[in-house]
Design a protein around this motif. Structure first.
Motif, PDB file in Angstrom:
ATOM      1  N   SER A  72       0.874  -1.283   0.012  1.00 35.46           N
ATOM      2  CA  SER A  72      -0.181  -0.058  -0.090  1.00 35.46           C
ATOM      3  C   SER A  72       0.919   1.267  -0.129  1.00 35.46           C
ATOM      4  O   SER A  72       2.148   1.172   0.266  1.00 35.46           O
ATOM      5  CB  SER A  72      -0.705  -0.112   1.178  1.00 35.46           C
ATOM      6  N   LEU A  73       0.099   2.275  -0.360  1.00 38.09           N
ATOM      7  CA  LEU A  73       0.936   3.699  -0.265  1.00 38.09           C
ATOM      8  C   LEU A  73       1.727   3.765   1.221  1.00 38.09           C
ATOM      9  O   LEU A  73       2.840   4.460   1.322  1.00 38.09           O
ATOM     10  CB  LEU A  73       0.029   4.849  -0.562  1.00 38.09           C
ATOM     11  N   GLU A  74       1.115   3.600   2.031  1.00 36.54           N
ATOM     12  CA  GLU A  74       1.540   3.735   3.417  1.00 36.54           C
ATOM     13  C   GLU A  74       2.690   2.838   3.774  1.00 36.54           C
ATOM     14  O   GLU A  74       3.718   3.205   4.632  1.00 36.54           O
ATOM     15  CB  GLU A  74       0.426   3.398   4.609  1.00 36.54           C
ATOM     16  N   GLN A  75       2.561   1.464   3.336  1.00 37.13           N
ATOM     17  CA  GLN A  75       3.579   0.642   3.594  1.00 37.13           C
ATOM     18  C   GLN A  75       4.908   0.988   2.841  1.00 37.13           C
ATOM     19  O   GLN A  75       5.940   1.110   3.220  1.00 37.13           O
ATOM     20  CB  GLN A  75       3.247  -0.862   3.089  1.00 37.13           C
ATOM     21  N   LYS A  76       4.677   1.772   1.624  1.00 36.69           N
ATOM     22  CA  LYS A  76       5.913   2.201   0.753  1.00 36.69           C
ATOM     23  C   LYS A  76       6.617   3.384   1.534  1.00 36.69           C
ATOM     24  O   LYS A  76       7.737   3.276   1.707  1.00 36.69           O
ATOM     25  CB  LYS A  76       5.382   2.706  -0.494  1.00 36.69           C
ATOM     26  N   PHE A  77       5.673   4.248   2.154  1.00 29.01           N
ATOM     27  CA  PHE A  77       6.015   5.346   2.569  1.00 29.01           C
ATOM     28  C   PHE A  77       6.817   4.650   4.035  1.00 29.01           C
ATOM     29  O   PHE A  77       8.128   5.397   4.457  1.00 29.01           O
ATOM     30  CB  PHE A  77       5.125   6.196   3.199  1.00 29.01           C
ATOM     31  N   GLU A  78       6.493   3.800   4.988  1.00 28.40           N
ATOM     32  CA  GLU A  78       7.019   3.188   6.132  1.00 28.40           C
ATOM     33  C   GLU A  78       8.646   2.673   5.283  1.00 28.40           C
ATOM     34  O   GLU A  78       9.552   3.016   6.396  1.00 28.40           O
ATOM     35  CB  GLU A  78       6.212   2.313   6.530  1.00 28.40           C
ATOM     36  N   LEU A  79       8.526   2.077   4.281  1.00 34.18           N
ATOM     37  CA  LEU A  79       9.750   1.521   4.009  1.00 34.18           C
ATOM     38  C   LEU A  79      10.896   2.786   3.658  1.00 34.18           C
ATOM     39  O   LEU A  79      12.022   2.369   4.070  1.00 34.18           O
ATOM     40  CB  LEU A  79       9.403   0.583   2.691  1.00 34.18           C
ATOM     41  N   GLN A  80      10.431   3.793   3.050  1.00 40.48           N
ATOM     42  CA  GLN A  80      11.287   4.921   2.719  1.00 40.48           C
ATOM     43  C   GLN A  80      11.751   5.467   4.117  1.00 40.48           C
ATOM     44  O   GLN A  80      12.851   5.939   4.227  1.00 40.48           O
ATOM     45  CB  GLN A  80      10.484   5.638   1.949  1.00 40.48           C
ATOM     46  N   CYS A  81      10.971   5.620   5.071  1.00 42.77           N
ATOM     47  CA  CYS A  81      11.318   6.310   6.327  1.00 42.77           C
ATOM     48  C   CYS A  81      12.525   5.058   7.005  1.00 42.77           C
ATOM     49  O   CYS A  81      13.348   5.557   7.455  1.00 42.77           O
ATOM     50  CB  CYS A  81      10.036   6.044   7.268  1.00 42.77           C
ATOM     51  N   LEU A  82      12.151   3.944   7.092  1.00 46.20           N
ATOM     52  CA  LEU A  82      13.074   2.862   7.559  1.00 46.20           C
ATOM     53  C   LEU A  82      14.299   2.969   6.779  1.00 46.20           C
ATOM     54  O   LEU A  82      15.535   2.833   7.545  1.00 46.20           O
ATOM     55  CB  LEU A  82      12.451   1.641   7.379  1.00 46.20           C
ATOM     56  N   GLN A  83      14.399   3.138   5.560  1.00 45.06           N
ATOM     57  CA  GLN A  83      15.770   3.183   4.658  1.00 45.06           C
ATOM     58  C   GLN A  83      16.440   4.273   5.099  1.00 45.06           C
ATOM     59  O   GLN A  83      17.694   4.388   5.098  1.00 45.06           O
ATOM     60  CB  GLN A  83      15.326   3.318   3.256  1.00 45.06           C
ATOM     61  N   GLN A  84      15.691   5.391   5.279  1.00 49.57           N
ATOM     62  CA  GLN A  84      16.416   6.692   5.655  1.00 49.57           C
ATOM     63  C   GLN A  84      17.069   6.554   7.021  1.00 49.57           C
ATOM     64  O   GLN A  84      18.152   6.974   7.412  1.00 49.57           O
ATOM     65  CB  GLN A  84      15.531   7.981   5.711  1.00 49.57           C
ATOM     66  N   GLU A  85      16.103   5.789   8.100  1.00 46.50           N
ATOM     67  CA  GLU A  85      16.942   5.570   9.380  1.00 46.50           C
ATOM     68  C   GLU A  85      18.094   4.819   9.371  1.00 46.50           C
ATOM     69  O   GLU A  85      18.801   4.804  10.104  1.00 46.50           O
ATOM     70  CB  GLU A  85      15.717   4.992  10.128  1.00 46.50           C
ATOM     71  N   PHE A  86      17.959   3.575   8.677  1.00 46.23           N
ATOM     72  CA  PHE A  86      19.113   2.665   8.649  1.00 46.23           C
ATOM     73  C   PHE A  86      20.384   3.376   7.973  1.00 46.23           C
ATOM     74  O   PHE A  86      21.462   3.142   8.117  1.00 46.23           O
ATOM     75  CB  PHE A  86      18.872   1.398   7.592  1.00 46.23           C
ATOM     76  N   GLN A  87      20.181   4.390   7.061  1.00 50.43           N
ATOM     77  CA  GLN A  87      21.514   5.189   6.721  1.00 50.43           C
ATOM     78  C   GLN A  87      22.168   5.559   7.703  1.00 50.43           C
ATOM     79  O   GLN A  87      23.630   5.623   7.513  1.00 50.43           O
ATOM     80  CB  GLN A  87      21.086   6.176   5.535  1.00 50.43           C
ATOM     81  N   ASN A  88      21.854   5.918   8.952  1.00 47.24           N
ATOM     82  CA  ASN A  88      22.611   6.536  10.074  1.00 47.24           C
ATOM     83  C   ASN A  88      22.999   5.690  11.150  1.00 47.24           C
ATOM     84  O   ASN A  88      23.628   5.779  12.119  1.00 47.24           O
ATOM     85  CB  ASN A  88      21.535   7.500  10.750  1.00 47.24           C
ATOM     86  N   LEU A  89      22.436   4.191  10.902  1.00 48.72           N
ATOM     87  CA  LEU A  89      22.626   3.178  11.870  1.00 48.72           C
ATOM     88  C   LEU A  89      24.063   2.606  11.460  1.00 48.72           C
ATOM     89  O   LEU A  89      24.576   2.385  10.284  1.00 48.72           O
ATOM     90  CB  LEU A  89      21.901   2.107  11.892  1.00 48.72           C
ATOM     91  N   GLU A  90      24.743   2.097  12.798  1.00 53.79           N
ATOM     92  CA  GLU A  90      25.905   1.199  12.495  1.00 53.79           C
ATOM     93  C   GLU A  90      25.620  -0.138  12.037  1.00 53.79           C
ATOM     94  O   GLU A  90      24.509  -0.756  12.292  1.00 53.79           O
ATOM     95  CB  GLU A  90      26.613   1.022  13.918  1.00 53.79           C
ATOM     96  N   ARG A  91      26.350  -0.851  11.349  1.00 57.31           N
ATOM     97  CA  ARG A  91      26.225  -2.402  10.849  1.00 57.31           C
ATOM     98  C   ARG A  91      25.640  -3.254  12.066  1.00 57.31           C
ATOM     99  O   ARG A  91      24.637  -3.710  11.716  1.00 57.31           O
ATOM    100  CB  ARG A  91      27.537  -2.711  10.396  1.00 57.31           C
ATOM    101  N   GLU A  92      26.319  -3.165  13.122  1.00 59.24           N
ATOM    102  CA  GLU A  92      25.581  -3.836  14.022  1.00 59.24           C
ATOM    103  C   GLU A  92      24.063  -3.745  14.599  1.00 59.24           C
ATOM    104  O   GLU A  92      23.435  -4.628  14.789  1.00 59.24           O
ATOM    105  CB  GLU A  92      26.667  -3.928  15.320  1.00 59.24           C
ATOM    106  N   GLN A  93      24.026  -2.469  14.419  1.00 59.79           N
ATOM    107  CA  GLN A  93      22.559  -2.082  14.888  1.00 59.79           C
ATOM    108  C   GLN A  93      21.430  -2.423  13.919  1.00 59.79           C
ATOM    109  O   GLN A  93      20.521  -3.093  14.031  1.00 59.79           O
ATOM    110  CB  GLN A  93      22.265  -0.498  14.970  1.00 59.79           C
ATOM    111  N   VAL A  94      22.006  -2.479  12.437  1.00 61.16           N
ATOM    112  CA  VAL A  94      21.083  -2.895  11.461  1.00 61.16           C
ATOM    113  C   VAL A  94      21.045  -4.404  11.423  1.00 61.16           C
ATOM    114  O   VAL A  94      19.864  -4.963  11.414  1.00 61.16           O
ATOM    115  CB  VAL A  94      21.784  -2.588  10.113  1.00 61.16           C
TER     116      VAL A  94
END
Length: 58
Positions: A9-31
């Motif tokens: 759904s559009l909401e799910q696609k948006f949530e995935l984009q938010c997670l992708q941006q959040e993961f950009q700032n995490l360390e490998r171990e956190q991911v």
């Protein structure tokens, strides 16, 4: 089965984009920890669905 059932759904696609941006700032171990936690939740959900289906058939 309708192929659109598997589309996000559009909401799910948006949530995935938010997670992708959040993961950009995490360390490998956190991911890795997040991935393992997510997989555990998916497996538990699958077990619940399997149990519900088994119990509803009998």
């Amino acid at each position: 089965m309708d192929a659109t059932v598997f589309e996000l759904s559009l909401e799910q696609k948006f949530e995935l984009q938010c997670l992708q941006q959040e993961f950009q700032n995490l360390e490998r171990e956190q991911v890795i920890k997040y991935l393992i936690d997510t997989m555990q939740q998916i497996m538990a959900r699958d077990n619940l669905i399997r149990d519900l289906m088994k119990n509803s058939l009998f």
